[in-house]
Design a protein around this motif. Structure first.
Motif, PDB file in Angstrom:
ATOM      1  N   UNK A 153       0.823  -1.213   0.000  1.00 52.93           N
ATOM      2  CA  UNK A 153       0.000   0.000   0.000  1.00 52.93           C
ATOM      3  C   UNK A 153       0.855   1.260   0.000  1.00 52.93           C
ATOM      4  N   UNK A 154       1.911   1.209   0.799  1.00 51.37           N
ATOM      5  CA  UNK A 154       2.787   2.385   0.915  1.00 51.37           C
ATOM      6  C   UNK A 154       4.225   1.908   0.934  1.00 51.37           C
ATOM      7  N   UNK A 155       5.141   2.727   0.460  1.00 53.19           N
ATOM      8  CA  UNK A 155       6.566   2.417   0.503  1.00 53.19           C
ATOM      9  C   UNK A 155       6.898   1.250  -0.393  1.00 53.19           C
ATOM     10  N   UNK A 185       1.832   8.754   9.171  1.00 52.36           N
ATOM     11  CA  UNK A 185       2.474   7.969   8.117  1.00 52.36           C
ATOM     12  C   UNK A 185       3.654   7.229   8.728  1.00 52.36           C
ATOM     13  N   UNK A 186       3.649   5.901   8.715  1.00 52.84           N
ATOM     14  CA  UNK A 186       4.725   5.158   9.394  1.00 52.84           C
ATOM     15  C   UNK A 186       6.039   5.090   8.605  1.00 52.84           C
ATOM     16  N   UNK A 187       6.005   5.410   7.316  1.00 54.01           N
ATOM     17  CA  UNK A 187       7.197   5.220   6.484  1.00 54.01           C
ATOM     18  C   UNK A 187       8.353   6.070   7.011  1.00 54.01           C
ATOM     19  N   UNK A 199      13.499   0.183  10.958  1.00 55.19           N
ATOM     20  CA  UNK A 199      12.849   1.310  10.307  1.00 55.19           C
ATOM     21  C   UNK A 199      11.754   0.767   9.383  1.00 55.19           C
ATOM     22  N   UNK A 200      10.589   1.398   9.435  1.00 55.98           N
ATOM     23  CA  UNK A 200       9.465   0.952   8.592  1.00 55.98           C
ATOM     24  C   UNK A 200       9.702   1.448   7.175  1.00 55.98           C
ATOM     25  N   UNK A 201       9.717   0.511   6.213  1.00 51.72           N
ATOM     26  CA  UNK A 201       9.914   0.922   4.821  1.00 51.72           C
ATOM     27  C   UNK A 201       8.651   0.719   3.979  1.00 51.72           C
ATOM     28  N   UNK A 202       7.668   0.024   4.542  1.00 51.83           N
ATOM     29  CA  UNK A 202       6.467  -0.192   3.739  1.00 51.83           C
ATOM     30  C   UNK A 202       5.299  -0.690   4.584  1.00 51.83           C
ATOM     31  N   UNK A 203       4.106  -0.530   4.029  1.00 51.74           N
ATOM     32  CA  UNK A 203       2.890  -1.063   4.663  1.00 51.74           C
ATOM     33  C   UNK A 203       2.133  -1.854   3.595  1.00 51.74           C
ATOM     34  N   UNK A 204       1.690  -3.050   3.962  1.00 57.53           N
ATOM     35  CA  UNK A 204       0.943  -3.873   2.997  1.00 57.53           C
ATOM     36  C   UNK A 204      -0.539  -3.504   3.014  1.00 57.53           C
ATOM     37  N   UNK A 205      -1.177  -3.697   1.875  1.00 57.42           N
ATOM     38  CA  UNK A 205      -2.631  -3.473   1.808  1.00 57.42           C
ATOM     39  C   UNK A 205      -3.341  -4.554   2.625  1.00 57.42           C
TER      40      UNK A 205
END
Lengths: 426, 241
Positions: A153-155, A185-187, A199-205
């Motif tokens: 979803x993100x990153x 935004x966690x990225x 470190x958060x690099x992405x979020x899944x849908x």
């Protein structure tokens, strides 16, 4: 003499000429004792309703799992560690961990597989500042998403370079991201998995759940980072691979490669000597089928027991009814009812009772199955209401048969009554 | 006496019961004949064997020895189904205790025997109404039988016994459970039925009831002790066998 006898029996056509009469007689005598009739069939109603409900839930669960298995594709092969010996029996938590990242690399090198991913899974505390949650932390490789498809979803997702460099990065499931970060935004932000900062690099849908596990609560990290920095092991829990060739020969290829890796001398290809198990989705389907079959047998035997109990109840009430109606039986015999006419009347009463019980039981079973399915569907994504038709049909048929079997003895008692004795009965 | 074959012809009928290995003889050899159209009272003290005799005559029981000819045919050794068919097609019963189905309507009670004869459904109600009319209870058609008085119940029972046009009507102590007014109504009804051609056998121990019959057969200790016809009784001479 024979001719004499026959001369006295007026020809009345076929045996079942009186079926409507018998039916009316039986049903009116049942409706005269409504509350007793209802109580009598309760055992059969509950037995049949319960079996239909349980079969429905069982088959729906089976269907759900089979669908999820099918979603993963039939070309998927799993490799898990095994202590060898008999591979049947429940999976043990204490299996010696024998699989390494190098095993996955060896499979990759063979060039026989499209995607290979090794995985290590552990449930542990994840925190961000004051916020702390338990999450299933999964060490994965870059091939993970082609094994278990999901959208980013993100990153971005974990890449080869992250795995190679033991990068302290993480990709969050949708729900755990929300739990830890709320609307932010966690990225690029940092979280702590146990004592390790990543470190958060992405979020899944959103993915929902698979095999009754919530995928949106998971955190993915590079498998190398998970091994060395978070979990502290040099093994992996399983390796998954996709192949474009024939599944069985691919499984054999994997066995030969891993035996070489693990220095296992096993020229006779005896899987019991291996320290790993190779299984495909079709094996899983087979196991699910066996589990479903066992479940059905189990439920059927419970059903059989409850129907026998219900049948004894019917027999009991029919015997009471025969005793109560001794005079009526005497009268019917005096005015010309034959043995078989009395037998049929009481047998029909018992059958009507149990058949009614079967129909009501089926109705209640179907309604509660649908109700249960709609409740479960709101918790479990993809849950479908399955009402097994064969259970519906056999419910009514079996209930009717129970009526015949358990109604026969009381009906015979009634039919055997001597009219003189019966009319005198007080 | 007409030269035609009697409706009932009993020849030296004996009946023995065996209970727990002990044989009890109830009838020691009874013979008589009844013509069609007769109104016979069967009298005797309790234990005389008159009920057993009625059961044999009415195909509810079998004789042990002797012979029973019904319209000239030997019915002594019929099997259960054949006896049932005889009850169904040849006789109507009226019992002391009425034996109506208590939670059923009057008309349903009267229609009951037609079910076993196989009268088509559509005809049953009409026949039952006719029978009910013949006992003067048309206004009670749809009452429940337990809403009726004793006398009315017995008249319903008579209607039920008549509904299949039996050759023979059995009345077993028909006035036993009735007050004297209802009892005499019922006896009057039986007499009317006799006048209109029905053959009636009435078991009773009441002399007043028996007076309504044109012939009285007395039984004592399993033997026939007298068989007297109307004219003989009126003349005051009792014929002893």
């Amino acid at each position: 003499m024979r001719a004499d006898k026959e001369a006295f029996i007026i020809n009345r056509g076929i045996f079942f000429v009186q079926l409507p009469d018998l039916f009316m007689t039986a049903s009116s005598s049942l409706s005269r004792n409504k509350s007793r009739s209802i109580l009598t069939i309760l055992g059969i109603v509950i037995g049949i309703a319960a079996v239909i409900l349980m079969l429905s839930i069982g088959q729906s669960a089976q269907g759900l799992i089979l669908n999820q298995v099918a979603d993963l594709g039939s070309d998927l092969i799993f490799i898990e560690p095994s202590s060898g010996g008999d591979s049947s029996g429940p999976p043990s938590a204490f299996v010696e961990q024998t699989l390494k990242i190098d095993d996955a690399k060896a499979l990759e090198r063979s060039g026989l597989f499209m995607d290979v991913s090794s995985m290590i899974v552990s449930s542990m505390a994840v925190s961000r500042g004051e916020e702390s949650k338990f999450s299933q932390v999964t060490g994965v490789t870059e091939g993970y998403l082609s094994i278990f498809p999901a959208d980013v979803a993100e990153g971005r997702f974990i890449e080869r370079s992250d795995v190679d460099s033991y990068a302290r990065v993480a990709v969050l499931g949708k729900e755990i991201a929300q739990d830890l970060f709320g609307d932010q935004d966690p990225i690029g932000k940092e979280i702590k998995i146990k004592q390790t900062t990543v470190r958060v690099i992405g979020v899944l849908a959103e993915q929902g759940s698979r095999f009754f596990q919530n995928l949106d609560q998971r955190i993915a990290v590079p498998v190398t980072t998970a091994q060395r920095d978070i979990i502290g092991l040099d093994t992996v829990n399983f390796i998954a691979a996709r192949t474009s060739q024939d599944i069985e020969s691919a499984k054999d290829e994997i066995r030969w490669i891993l035996r070489a890796e693990h220095d296992i001398d096993n020229p006779e290809n005896d899987v019991k000597k291996d320290d790993f198990i190779v299984s495909s989705q079709s094996d899983a389907v087979e196991i699910i089928g066996i589990v479903g079959g066992v479940l059905t047998i189990l439920l059927s035997s419970i059903a059989a027991i409850s129907l026998v109990v219900g049948g004894i109840g019917i027999m009991n009430i029919m015997l009471v009814s025969v005793t109560e109606r001794t005079k009526e039986i005497g009268l019917r015999k005096a005015v010309g009812a034959t043995y078989s006419e009395i037998l049929q009347q009481f047998l029909l009463e018992a059958v009507l009772l149990t058949m009614l019980g079967g129909i009501i039981g089926v109705l209640i079973g179907v309604i509660t199955s649908r109700l249960a399915a709609s409740i479960l569907a709101s918790y479990i994504e993809g849950w479908q209401s399955i009402v097994p038709m064969e259970a519906v049909v056999s419910g009514v048929v079996v209930a009717t048969t129970v009526g015949i079997i358990f109604g026969l003895y009381p009906a015979r008692r009634a039919a055997h009554l001597d009219p003189i004795e019966a009319l005198r009965y007080e | 006496m007409s030269s035609s074959i009697p409706l009932i012809d009993l020849r030296d009928v004996k009946k023995q019961y065996i209970n727990d290995g002990v044989a009890t003889t109830v009838l020691h050899g009874v013979s008589f004949a009844i013509q069609e159209g007769e109104f016979v009272a069967l009298m005797g003290p309790s234990g005389s064997g008159k009920s057993t005799l009625m059961h044999i005559l009415g195909f509810l029981d079998r004789l042990t020895e002797g012979a029973y000819f019904f319209r000239g045919q030997d019915v002594s050794r019929l099997d259960d189904n054949a006896l049932t068919a005889m009850r169904r097609d040849q006789v109507g019963f009226v019992f002391q205790a009425f034996h109506l189905l208590p939670k059923s309507s009057v008309i349903d009670n009267i229609m009951l025997p037609m079910m076993y004869v196989g009268v088509p459904r559509s005809e049953r109600r009409k026949k039952a109404e006719q029978a009910l009319d013949s006992v003067g209870l048309s206004h009670r058609t749809d009452h429940l039988s337990n809403q009726l008085s004793g006398g009315e119940r017995q008249r319903v029972a008579i209607a039920r016994a008549l509904v299949n046009n039996p050759s023979l009507l059995f009345a077993d102590e028909p006035t036993g459970n009735l007050d004297s007014k209802s009892g005499s109504d019922v006896l009057q009804l039986l007499q009317n039925l006799h006048t209109s051609g029905h053959t009636i056998i009435m078991v009773t121990h009441e002399s007043e009831a028996a007076e309504h019959a044109e012939r009285i057969i007395r039984i004592r200790d399993g033997l026939l002790v007298s068989d007297a016809r109307d004219h003989a009784r009126r003349q005051g001479s009792i014929y002893n066998k």
